[in-house]
Scaffold this active site. Structure first.
Site, PDB file in Angstrom:
ATOM      1  N   LYS A  19     -48.569  24.021  -6.662  1.00 28.04           N
ATOM      2  CA  LYS A  19     -47.562  23.344  -7.481  1.00 28.04           C
ATOM      3  C   LYS A  19     -47.728  23.722  -8.950  1.00 28.04           C
ATOM      4  O   LYS A  19     -46.782  24.117  -9.623  1.00 28.04           O
ATOM      5  CB  LYS A  19     -47.717  21.838  -7.309  1.00 28.04           C
ATOM      6  N   LYS A 117     -33.664  18.900   5.680  1.00 28.23           N
ATOM      7  CA  LYS A 117     -34.922  18.504   6.302  1.00 28.23           C
ATOM      8  C   LYS A 117     -35.294  19.387   7.494  1.00 28.23           C
ATOM      9  O   LYS A 117     -34.463  19.731   8.303  1.00 28.23           O
ATOM     10  CB  LYS A 117     -34.831  17.051   6.786  1.00 28.23           C
ATOM     11  N   GLY A 437     -30.067   0.583  -9.666  1.00 24.82           N
ATOM     12  CA  GLY A 437     -31.333  -0.123  -9.857  1.00 24.82           C
ATOM     13  C   GLY A 437     -32.157   0.381 -11.019  1.00 24.82           C
ATOM     14  O   GLY A 437     -32.398  -0.332 -11.971  1.00 24.82           O
ATOM     15  N   SER A 438     -32.588   1.638 -10.943  1.00 25.56           N
ATOM     16  CA  SER A 438     -33.499   2.090 -11.995  1.00 25.56           C
ATOM     17  C   SER A 438     -32.713   2.626 -13.191  1.00 25.56           C
ATOM     18  O   SER A 438     -31.618   3.181 -13.047  1.00 25.56           O
ATOM     19  CB  SER A 438     -34.428   3.170 -11.454  1.00 25.56           C
ATOM     20  N   GLU A 489     -36.134  -1.597 -13.214  1.00 22.98           N
ATOM     21  CA  GLU A 489     -37.314  -1.127 -12.463  1.00 22.98           C
ATOM     22  C   GLU A 489     -38.399  -0.424 -13.280  1.00 22.98           C
ATOM     23  O   GLU A 489     -39.065   0.481 -12.770  1.00 22.98           O
ATOM     24  CB  GLU A 489     -36.875  -0.217 -11.297  1.00 22.98           C
ATOM     25  N   TRP A 566     -41.054   6.400   4.952  1.00 18.75           N
ATOM     26  CA  TRP A 566     -41.711   7.148   3.889  1.00 18.75           C
ATOM     27  C   TRP A 566     -43.207   6.870   3.803  1.00 18.75           C
ATOM     28  O   TRP A 566     -43.844   7.140   2.794  1.00 18.75           O
ATOM     29  CB  TRP A 566     -41.003   6.892   2.546  1.00 18.75           C
ATOM     30  N   ASP A 604     -32.654  -1.687  -0.662  1.00 16.23           N
ATOM     31  CA  ASP A 604     -32.404  -0.250  -0.521  1.00 16.23           C
ATOM     32  C   ASP A 604     -32.876   0.262   0.824  1.00 16.23           C
ATOM     33  O   ASP A 604     -34.016   0.048   1.211  1.00 16.23           O
ATOM     34  CB  ASP A 604     -33.163   0.508  -1.618  1.00 16.23           C
ATOM     35  N   GLU A 610     -33.016   9.141   7.808  1.00 18.52           N
ATOM     36  CA  GLU A 610     -34.096  10.101   8.036  1.00 18.52           C
ATOM     37  C   GLU A 610     -34.887   9.834   9.300  1.00 18.52           C
ATOM     38  O   GLU A 610     -35.552  10.707   9.815  1.00 18.52           O
ATOM     39  CB  GLU A 610     -35.073  10.091   6.859  1.00 18.52           C
ATOM     40  N   HIS A 699     -28.058  13.638  -9.877  1.00 20.99           N
ATOM     41  CA  HIS A 699     -28.988  14.764  -9.771  1.00 20.99           C
ATOM     42  C   HIS A 699     -28.659  15.862 -10.788  1.00 20.99           C
ATOM     43  O   HIS A 699     -29.379  16.835 -10.900  1.00 20.99           O
ATOM     44  CB  HIS A 699     -28.960  15.354  -8.355  1.00 20.99           C
TER      45      HIS A 699
END
Ligand code: GLN
Ligand code: ZN
Length: 765
Positions: A19, A117, A437-438, A489, A566, A604, A610, A699
């Protein structure tokens, strides 16, 4: 003798070296050679970590994604990228992420390849692109180079490649042409590839065809036959690898394809081991994936030997052992975890430890259990301690799950009655505006949280800092004129981790990173024990936020299904059971918020989709328990309390009924990118409650114009009655900055008001 091998090793490095090297390279802080050197030394390290195996994999490493590597190896590079100037690595990163290290600004970049995915994992691959003119040509230099490197470290090297049928399956036809029409051309290149691997010294080649665990139509089954009948002429032995599920109706096909060996995921398909052993022709080897490559628990080695010994007696040298799938999906080395609770740590195995398990099992089979008595004993002690631990098993939690009633999952009145009460209570304008929310998380907020964790900041100072941030968010929202507010948040770094840290039954690692895509890694929480709610988690923050405004303040929670999907979850009880425990815990929080006077609560479920099983035939059962868990979480509130939920995707068509059955009063979803395409789903099925289709693509740094938002909302209004429409962004705003968020929300609100005006005018006229 049993042979040991591995299907693939994590690429990112114990300390996420890949990374950091990638990100430095992209910022042009290091040259390409330094990136390649970092990759070389990681591979070397990984082969050393696997040295005890009979066969080590080569070609499982990737700078970004192995499917993208395959596209490059096969010469399938989108023309929008191959037409640009630059070196191969520039092209590679242009497809991976829209820009290479030499592309200076975002405007000189191209469309990145689509990302999706990898089967039902949380790893994302770059989708191969096809059209009727797609042609293939082999460029295997990188793979061959890696094989050369591997030979220097080990005497038995097994190249790993993605199989041709799975490669086609994973890709997308851009012009509607039939992907399978490309198979013949593709096979010609695979034949060349296998010869090249032979020349590079390969005896065995692992060829991954995980499509074999999917529901395959006849043409796809036929494609597998065609592919492997043709490739059987190749001068290497093929080990056909399947994983992530049961073979079911493809079992016979998998056994009969003319290859030298088959790998079966014995963790997902324990019941198929005997059947495969029966079907498999006696000249083939059977590789069994006996150690779970997707979870972090120790294998019960004694239990495994109990059934493996008879398989071994039958297959003898034809038996190989491996993890169930590539170890890409687990963290690298438990040895790094010094802070983790010692007892919990003793129950875990990461990639390096999983290979130790394989080695122990093989030794026990080859030389008798006595040859590994100490290891087996140690393993057994850990397994027993986990089984019996008071921290894992709580009678109160189990009793509470058993006492769940049908009524607990149902609101008191149906939506149309609640809607009247709620409308009266909230008196919101038409097209009410809200956010998910955030709000932007500045460096300073992150630093405050870190300082508090590190003990550098007192609890009082921390609370004060968070309250200041909440106040700022509330003031900004009021100034903008939003109708329903959120607290922003600031106290959360991650929507799952935050709640996990406040619930019993969760543990957290320091270095348990798993690659999500490219340089992005996630550190999933571990759910090790019965989950319970100890005390209110969010009420203090939300109540404070509500005290600052007369507008409704939405309480903000993460739902049980997302918490589950998750995290690394328990393997000693069904997922559905863990999910119900989570549901009860979050339900307590919902009721605590209601008790604290909060009138709107958002739960949420970003990751509900997924968790869908790979086979459609198993969707029903998943959706049943997942939606039930949500209902138990949400539906204990009074009619006048408004429940919101949020989902981070737009493909609803095939799960719409399940989503509707959750009976949230309002659902917000991601739609702006797909140009409201999702709303097609509403042609077949009328969503009965309120809905906020996202109109601001969070995004992207772009600011949506009033006009573009109006266009999107008008499209929505063609399918959903305007009284039931909300206006909101696609998702939370935490990754954006205030300079972007303010004008975007301001446009959103202006669009909402204009829409309401248009509607009033139309009705008056
Ligand atoms: N409430 C969360 C936020 O706004 C939702 C995030 C998500 O859906 N991924 O950040
Ligand atoms: Zn979202």
């Amino acid at each position: 003798m049993v042979t040991t091998h591995n299907l693939g090793f994590p690429r990112i490095g114990k300390n996420r070296e890949l990374k950091f090297a990638l990100e430095k390279y992209w910022k042009r802080e290091i040259p390409e050679q330094a990136l390649q050197d970092a990759a070389d030394s990681l591979r070397l390290q990984h082969w050393q970590d696997q040295a005890q195996l009979d066969w080590i994999p080569a070609g499982d490493f990737s700078l970004y994604d192995h499917v993208l590597d395959t596209s490059f190896m096969l010469g399938n590079i989108p023309t929008r990228v191959s037409a640009l100037e630059g070196s191969e690595i520039d092209s590679y990163f242009r497809v991976a992420r829209g820009r290479s290290a030499v592309d200076k600004s975002a405007c000189s970049c191209v469309h990145a390849g689509e990302m999706t995915k990898w089967f039902d994992t949380n790893y994302h691959y770059i989708v191969p692109e096809f059209d009727k003119d797609t042609s293939f040509s082999l460029n295997a230099s990188h793979l061959l180079e890696q094989i050369d490197q591997a030979w220097k470290t080990h005497s038995r090297v097994k190249p790993v490649i993605l199989g041709p049928v799975t490669y086609l399956w994973l890709g997308k036809s851009k012009d509607g042409s039939e992907k399978l029409d490309l198979l013949d051309d593709l096979l010609a290149v695979y034949a060349q590839l296998l010869s090249a691997l032979k020349n590079a010294g390969a005896e065995w080649v692992q060829i991954d065809e995980p499509v074999l665990v999917m529901e395959l139509s006849q043409p796809w089954q036929h494609a597998l036959r065609t592919a492997y009948y043709q490739l059987q002429a190749a001068p290497v032995k093929l080990l056909l690898a399947t994983y992530f599920g049961q073979l079911q109706d493809n079992l016979q096909l998998a056994c009969e394809l003319p290859v030298a060996g088959l790998h079966l995921d014995a963790v997902s398909a324990p019941d198929e081991v005997a059947k495969v052993a029966d079907w498999l022709p006696t000249h083939k080897i059977l590789s069994l994936g006996v150690v779970n490559g997707r979870n972090i628990w120790k294998t019960d080695l004694t239990a495994a030997l109990d059934w493996l010994e008879s398989v071994h007696a039958r297959l003898q040298d034809r038996l190989w052992l491996a993890p169930s799938c590539s170890l890409l999906h687990v963290p690298v080395d438990l040895g790094n975890e010094q802070k983790l609770d010692q007892e919990i740590r003793s129950w875990l195995a990461f990639a390096v430890q999983k290979l130790d398990e394989i080695a122990i099992l093989a030794k026990a089979l080859n030389h008798g259990r006595a040859s590994v008595a100490a290891s087996l004993q140690e393993n057994q002690a850990a397994i027993t301690s986990r089984k019996q631990s008071q921290r894992v098993h709580r009678a109160d939690v189990k009793a509470r799950v058993l006492s769940i009633t049908y009524a607990m999952g149902n609101r008191r009145s149906p939506y149309h009655q609640r809607a009247i009460v709620q409308r009266d209570r909230f008196r919101l304008p038409l097209f009410p505006t809200t956010t998910i929310g955030s709000f932007p998380q500045t460096q300073q907020i992150r630093q405050t949280r870190r300082d508090f964790r590190a003990g550098l900041l007192s609890e009082t100072d921390y609370r004060q800092a968070m309250q200041q941030e909440i106040e700022l968010c509330v003031r900004e929202q009021e100034a903008l004129g939003l109708d329903v507010l959120v607290h922003g948040e600031p106290e959360r770094n991650d929507m799952v981790e935050y709640f996990g840290e406040h619930l019993d039954g969760f543990a957290f690692t320091e270095f348990g990173w798993v690659q999500s895509y490219g340089s992005r890694c996630v550190k999933p929480p571990l759910i090790y024990g019965d989950v319970a709610h100890a005390q209110p988690i969010t009420t203090e923050w939300i109540r404070y936020a509500q005290s600052l405004t007369s507008k409704p303040m939405k309480g903000m929670l993460t739902g049980p299904v997302t918490m589950l999907n998750w995290s690394f979850v328990r393997d000693d009880q069904p997922r559905a059971e863990t999910c119900l425990q989570l549901a009860l815990a979050i339900r307590d929080e919902v009721l605590a918020l209601e008790q604290a006077g909060i009138r709107m609560i958002q739960i949420d479920e970003a990751a509900l989709r997924e968790g869908l099983p790979l086979r459609k035939s198993q969707w029903r059962s998943y959706l049943d328990w997942a939606t039930r868990a949500f209902r138990i979480t949400a539906n204990g509130v009074r009619d006048e309390t408004q429940i919101h939920t949020h989902m981070c995707y737009s493909e609803f068509n095939d799960i719409m009924e399940a989503i509707a059955s959750m009976d949230a009063d309002v659902i917000t979803i991601e739609t702006s990118r797909s140009d409201m395409e999702l709303l097609n789903a509403f042609d077949q099925f009328q969503y009965p409650n309120e809905i906020g289709p996202g109109v601001y693509d969070i995004h992207s740094p772009n600011i949506p114009s009033v006009d573009s938002i109006m266009q999107l909302m008008k499209k929505a209004a063609q399918r959903i009655p305007p009284e039931r429409l909300w206006v909101n962004p696609d998702c939370g705003l935490k990754t954006r900055n205030w300079d972007e968020v303010k004008p975007a929300l301001s446009n959103m609100i202006a669009a909402s008001r204009q829409l309401a005006g248009c509607l009033d005018a139309a009705r008056a006229g």
